[in-house]
Write an enzyme that holds these catalytic residues in place. Sequence first.
Site, PDB file in Angstrom:
ATOM      1  N   ASP A 341       0.782  -0.877  -0.018  1.00  0.00           N
ATOM      2  CA  ASP A 341       0.282   0.121  -0.161  1.00  0.00           C
ATOM      3  C   ASP A 341       0.712   0.802   0.408  1.00  0.00           C
ATOM      4  O   ASP A 341       2.422   0.606   0.253  1.00  0.00           O
ATOM      5  CB  ASP A 341      -0.913   0.570   1.126  1.00  0.00           C
ATOM      6  CG  ASP A 341      -2.227   1.337   1.165  1.00  0.00           C
ATOM      7  OD1 ASP A 341      -2.444   1.069  -0.021  1.00  0.00           O
ATOM      8  OD2 ASP A 341      -2.395   1.411   2.262  1.00  0.00           O
ATOM      9  N   ASN A 718      22.863 -37.837  18.981  1.00  0.00           N
ATOM     10  CA  ASN A 718      21.573 -37.138  18.289  1.00  0.00           C
ATOM     11  C   ASN A 718      21.048 -36.367  18.846  1.00  0.00           C
ATOM     12  O   ASN A 718      20.973 -34.929  18.551  1.00  0.00           O
ATOM     13  CB  ASN A 718      21.032 -38.115  17.700  1.00  0.00           C
ATOM     14  CG  ASN A 718      21.052 -39.298  16.581  1.00  0.00           C
ATOM     15  OD1 ASN A 718      22.908 -38.768  16.268  1.00  0.00           O
ATOM     16  ND2 ASN A 718      20.909 -39.945  17.102  1.00  0.00           N
TER      17      ASN A 718
END
Length: 956
Positions: A341, A718
């Site tokens: 805009d 992990n």
Amino acid sequence: MKKIESYKIKEVEVHFKSDFKNGLTEQEAQSRLEKDGKNELEVKKITPWWVILLHSFIEPLQVILMLAAIVSIIAPAAVNNWKVSLHDFVDFIVIMLIVIADAILETVQTVKARKSVDALKSLSKPRAVVLRNGNQKEIAASDLVVGDIVILEAGKYVPAELRIIESVDFMIDESILTGESVPVEKTHNPIKETNMLADMKNIAFMSTFTTAGRAIGVVIKTAKESEIGKISKAINDNDQEQTPLEKKLTKFSYWISCIAGIIGIIVFVSLFATGKSENGAWISYLMVSITLAIGVIPESLAAVVSITLSFSTKRMAKNNVIVKKLSSVETLGSVNVICTDKTGTLTQNKMTVQKVIYNNKIVNAKEYIAENNKLQKDLLLKALVLPNDGVTEGEERIGDPTELALVDYAELMNIDEQKYRKMYQRIHELPFSSERKLMSTLNQVDDKKIIFTKGAIDQLLKVCKKIIIEDKIVPISESHKNEILKSSMNLSSDALRVLAFAYKETNNDLAKEEDLVFIGGVAMIDPVRKEAVWAIEQAKSAGIDVCMITGDHAITALAIARDLGLAFEKSQVISSDELEKMSDEELTDKIVNVRVFARVNPEHKVRIVSCLQNKGFIVSMTGDGVNDAPSLSKAEIGVAMGITGTDVAKQASDVILTDDNFVTIMFGVNEGRNVYQKIKRSITLLMGFNLANVLSILIISLIIKVSPLEATNILFINLIVESCLAIAIGMGPLDNSLMKQKPVVGKNGLLKGLAFSILKIGIVSAVFTVLSFFIGMMATDTVYWAKKITELSAEQSWWQQIKLINSLQQLDDYIITGRTSMFITMVISPLLFAHLIKLSNWKADKKVSLLISKPLINASLIALVLSLAVMFIPLINDKVFKLMGFGTSEGWNANNVWVLFSALGIAFLPFISILLIDIIVFYSYHLSIANWDKNQKLVAELVEIDTKEFHNKKKK
């Protein structure tokens, strides 16, 4: 059937069964309220926090992790004849804690973002002045019904959709609905039927703002039946699609699960075909294959993504960007077209005087302040504030933006409009009308009565007989008028709005617009934000096209676009009239070269976004009005304004800017690009290291037929080491070099462009990890024990001795030194090469910017401390992790302590190898490029420089 705007006043009264003189009765109003319901917009049902939490558990990656957790119990149970001990639940508990923590984190962040949005909504409930039972009264706007008579005045919001039945100089700011930045004059007279909201001059739309005059209207629509209500309902009915990041993560999860399954099957078949055939051996092989499959899955990825996004959203909130959904951060970084805009985003949303016309010439408004034309300046100052109804009191500004601009300019010359109006009282006035295009007031100035008139310059010149030139009043000639009109046309062509001023001393008590003296004029505009110009330039360098969508006329829009460096030719502008004539196919073909869309309706905005999406663009739409809501919802990333934005726009958006600034969007884009890169870097670390784990365990398992690592070893690596490093990468500093690259267009998975890095880390690390295991095995008594049992001669090679391990019973009790050596290498090496992954985008420049990441340094230290604790704290090292302990025959002693140093030394080798590979790749990319490629780059740079110079010249 006729439309309401074409009805005559009496027809309106009959149609709505109302009484324009006395209003509705309370009984009738209550009856209609019970029938039609409250005058309130529908609010989309808020998803409860517990539903968000439960939904987090059914995301693909989370489901895979939970399956892995279940398998971690079933696998050891199968080995031990389905007898389960407390130790077997360790893996399950750790994985489930990760899943739960990630779900809680995502839920908390989503709820917090929702609260931030709610805090932006207005706390006050609108009220309305109505006529009921012949009396005026103030009621809650929610209690209005069709047929109610509403009294409107300047400074009030329109509480429902009204057909105006009486008006006096009534003007409304409809920018939130139509996009027009200038208030429009309303009338009570019937008009021709029309579908254009901007042309409905006798309808006052709900939630628009009155700026001048007064009016009376009858309620014709309430709540969801109003224009704003229809848009709100359309937004609520829209199904929210997955963001690009969510789609990529889902696809990535499926790929990982498939790869894990395939690897598990291949490993099991390989071990079964080459290993022992005794009963029960297959259970051991199944355990190895399942362990490897679990090792493939990056258990911490979901947590890494959530934490990375959460960290970025907090940083963005501090910089005026509120993100309603975590994954929207990455989407913002992926956009390659921003439809924005104009008013308030690219411009200041404040009309400002830029030029002054006096002495038949144009001067800069700031330069005029220093001029010494005493008579002319004194009269101009009075003309600025006396025939003016705009009021400013501190932060409160009430009135037409044009009149407020005049007041602001007068204040720059130390004039207080309220003091002036008290000092020079208004005796009479002629209000502005669209026919005359003039406004006049008669004021008592000291002992004189002076008429001050302002208005359109062409109309004002018609009633002027004299002009002030060099502080002298002289007859105005045709030459004077032509020069003034020429100056006005030049200013208008640059989209400046010109107002002229005149005066006349009189003895009458009426303001008559005749025989006036021309004082001068001013030219004003809603100026562009200086920072917006810089931001658009940054967007261009980042490969992002910016399109301005506005309700203004094409000439005004193009002039603003020139100042912004956004567009320079008429061919780059499309107005609503042209849009209406184009088919979707024609618009899609042309839309790539268009930078300005002028005088558009809400449905046009949605169509523009759709056509851009059909071209394969990822579109961001910004806006603040109700008219922007459908396109905000349609775009991949909707950005609403937090200050001027309506609740409907905020509801439809994904991101809210609390400062309504285009620059803030570019900060969000930079953050989004960094988020995506950080996630990809984290994936590179996780998948590269997981690949190294799988390859090393697979190679060793094929040789010795058992897994060299315990499940707890793999889970620790992990979930602790990898997670610490991956999360820290996500919390690292911003890499601003990403804004020099064009966004990747098209559908690209998370692994695109990462294959080489993952393979590089995986293969190099696996080679040295396997080496570490077998070097560690040299310190065990297993080989010598095997020699004793099989009575082998000393002439047999070490390799032949290792092969005999296959025939040993309870082999896992005899590979403890190899496992310990392997474990040390596997936890230390990523602490080193993780710092190579965080290098800045090396393709952008020949100079490598080493980003010092304190979070990554701290994470490396934390992971190191935890790893040392696991390796050296009694009971934990030998009982839980099956590593070498102290005080046992398999523990540390003077004969095997060298394993510690050899493992540490080997851990440095992947880092050195990967660094050398990166140096070779960097050199080949930047320094060994062919001369033809160098020339092509040079030509491209020269073309870009010439293009910029051409546009700068046109702009001047």
